[in-house]
Design a protein around this motif. Sequence first.
Motif, short mmCIF file in Angstrom:
data_model
loop_
_atom_site.label_atom_id
_atom_site.label_comp_id
_atom_site.label_asym_id
_atom_site.label_seq_id
_atom_site.Cartn_x
_atom_site.Cartn_y
_atom_site.Cartn_z
N TYR A 41 0.82 -1.21 0.00
CA TYR A 41 0.00 0.00 0.00
C TYR A 41 0.86 1.26 0.00
CZ TYR A 41 0.92 0.13 5.05
OH TYR A 41 1.52 0.18 6.29
N GLN A 42 2.04 1.20 0.63
CA GLN A 42 2.93 2.35 0.61
C GLN A 42 3.49 2.60 -0.79
OE1 GLN A 42 5.92 1.73 3.61
NE2 GLN A 42 4.49 1.91 5.32
N LYS A 43 3.85 1.53 -1.47
CA LYS A 43 4.33 1.66 -2.85
C LYS A 43 3.24 2.22 -3.75
CE LYS A 43 7.55 -2.26 -2.45
NZ LYS A 43 7.88 -3.62 -2.94
N GLN A 44 2.01 1.72 -3.57
CA GLN A 44 0.91 2.21 -4.40
C GLN A 44 0.64 3.69 -4.15
OE1 GLN A 44 -0.29 0.60 -6.82
NE2 GLN A 44 -2.14 1.70 -7.43
N LEU A 45 0.80 4.12 -2.90
CA LEU A 45 0.61 5.54 -2.58
C LEU A 45 1.63 6.39 -3.32
CD1 LEU A 45 -0.89 7.70 -0.99
CD2 LEU A 45 0.67 7.28 0.93
N ILE A 46 2.86 5.90 -3.42
CA ILE A 46 3.89 6.61 -4.18
C ILE A 46 3.51 6.68 -5.65
CG2 ILE A 46 6.30 6.54 -4.95
CD1 ILE A 46 6.99 5.23 -2.27
N PHE A 47 3.02 5.56 -6.18
CA PHE A 47 2.57 5.54 -7.59
C PHE A 47 1.45 6.57 -7.80
CE2 PHE A 47 3.72 0.75 -7.59
CZ PHE A 47 5.05 1.05 -7.86
N ILE A 48 0.53 6.64 -6.85
CA ILE A 48 -0.59 7.58 -6.96
C ILE A 48 -0.09 9.02 -6.93
CG2 ILE A 48 -2.65 8.47 -5.78
CD1 ILE A 48 -3.20 5.57 -4.88
N LEU A 49 0.83 9.33 -6.03
CA LEU A 49 1.37 10.68 -5.93
C LEU A 49 2.11 11.07 -7.21
CD1 LEU A 49 2.68 10.67 -2.24
CD2 LEU A 49 0.63 11.80 -3.14
N LEU A 50 2.76 10.10 -7.84
CA LEU A 50 3.49 10.38 -9.09
C LEU A 50 2.55 10.62 -10.26
CD1 LEU A 50 6.47 7.84 -8.85
CD2 LEU A 50 6.56 10.34 -8.64
N THR A 51 1.28 10.20 -10.13
CA THR A 51 0.33 10.47 -11.22
C THR A 51 -0.02 11.96 -11.29
OG1 THR A 51 -1.62 10.04 -9.81
CG2 THR A 51 -0.76 8.19 -11.07
N ILE A 52 0.15 12.68 -10.19
CA ILE A 52 -0.20 14.11 -10.18
C ILE A 52 0.66 14.89 -11.16
CG2 ILE A 52 -0.37 16.19 -8.77
CD1 ILE A 52 -1.04 14.35 -6.39
N PRO A 53 2.01 14.82 -11.07
CA PRO A 53 2.80 15.51 -12.10
C PRO A 53 2.60 14.93 -13.50
CG PRO A 53 4.23 14.16 -10.70
CD PRO A 53 2.90 14.20 -10.04
N LEU A 54 2.31 13.62 -13.57
CA LEU A 54 2.06 12.98 -14.85
C LEU A 54 0.83 13.61 -15.52
CD1 LEU A 54 2.81 10.73 -16.87
CD2 LEU A 54 1.33 9.19 -15.56
N ILE A 55 -0.23 13.83 -14.75
CA ILE A 55 -1.45 14.44 -15.26
C ILE A 55 -1.17 15.86 -15.75
CG2 ILE A 55 -3.72 15.35 -14.59
CD1 ILE A 55 -3.98 12.88 -12.75
#
Length: 411
Positions: A41-55
Amino acid sequence: MKNQSVKKNLDWTCVIIYSLLVIMGWLNIYSSSFSSIENTYQKQLIFILLTIPLIFIVLAVDGKFYEKYATIIFGISLLSLAGLFIFGKTIAGQRCWYGFGSFTLQPSEFAKAATALALAKYLSDTQINLKDVNRQIQALAIVLLPVMLILPQPDPGSALIYSTFIIVLYREGLPAWYVWTGFSAILLFVLTLVLEPQYVILLALLVILIVHLKSRLADRNIVGSSMVFVLISGFVLSVNYVFENIFKQHHRDRFNILLGKTVDLKGIGYNTNQSEIAIGSGGWIGKGFLEGTQTKGGFVPEQHTDYIFTTVGEEWGFAGSLVVVALFVSLLLRIIYLSERQKTKFSRVYGYCVAGILFVHFFVNIAMVVGIFPTIGVPLPFFSYGGSGLWGFTILLFIFLKMDANKVNEW
């Protein structure tokens, strides 16, 4: 018309639904893995946070860029898929990832958006007429090229997703017989696995006779009907050979379990059986967040990835599952609505590709976890664990939202 900001014209309905699905997905990943030492879940949270600059990057790029460079993007995507055969990392028997230390990247997740762009670019040509056989072959080649690179990895789940492009092509003028042929082939294949080939052939003959006799052009169609019957008979008689000699053993086992020909609750059928138990135990309102006994006990393998919907069913029950399904359906309908109001054919075709890809993922994944479809490794968009999947779906969606936001300038 004066340029207006992306922020003002962005379809916030899609953005809100997307955000809700990502948040709910993370909560379920947290629930299915919070007691695990892997800290998924911690790794997925990092993936989710990285989607913000990606968007922000996707939205910052001019919408016309995706149309102008669609072919180049598609070519790069094909090269990334081909490179797996040399530089790919093998995990669980599949050579689907590039490894960068402990981090992996799955190019097939990004190839879906690249293929959608390439297909939209090809079909947006005003000279394209899908009634022409050569144009049909060219359009189908765009779809089949990535499939031919994905299947040998082997990754049949990702390859299956590309079947949705046939519906998009049909929407843009592909003759209906392509769709009916595909559907009939699947139906005949399954029927032959359940019944003896001779009974399937007799059933097909009966259907052909009924259609032939009801046709106003019956006298002219007798040769055509006879040819169709010969082709169907040949296909039916080849099913068992293909099933026994081309399908791998674990694929045969999954089909046999699905069709009730084999019961293997401790082997190949374990995942599906446990997922059905977990979903069924949730009842109407579920056991509550972090209270799922099947989930906490780790009885469902791969629960944070392909089987994440079992956590929804157990902890949120029928009501929660219905909310998740409603959100996905709402997103799909919204994308279709936006596609229909696009001012360019490129944007419209791409929008339908987005809706089709998300629908097949959503439908197959849920059908898989409830036991009405074989287990083939198709993740649930925005829910299943994985950076490549989340980023791939995010790029796929937000490219379209960028196009939609720019349509006010496309007069």
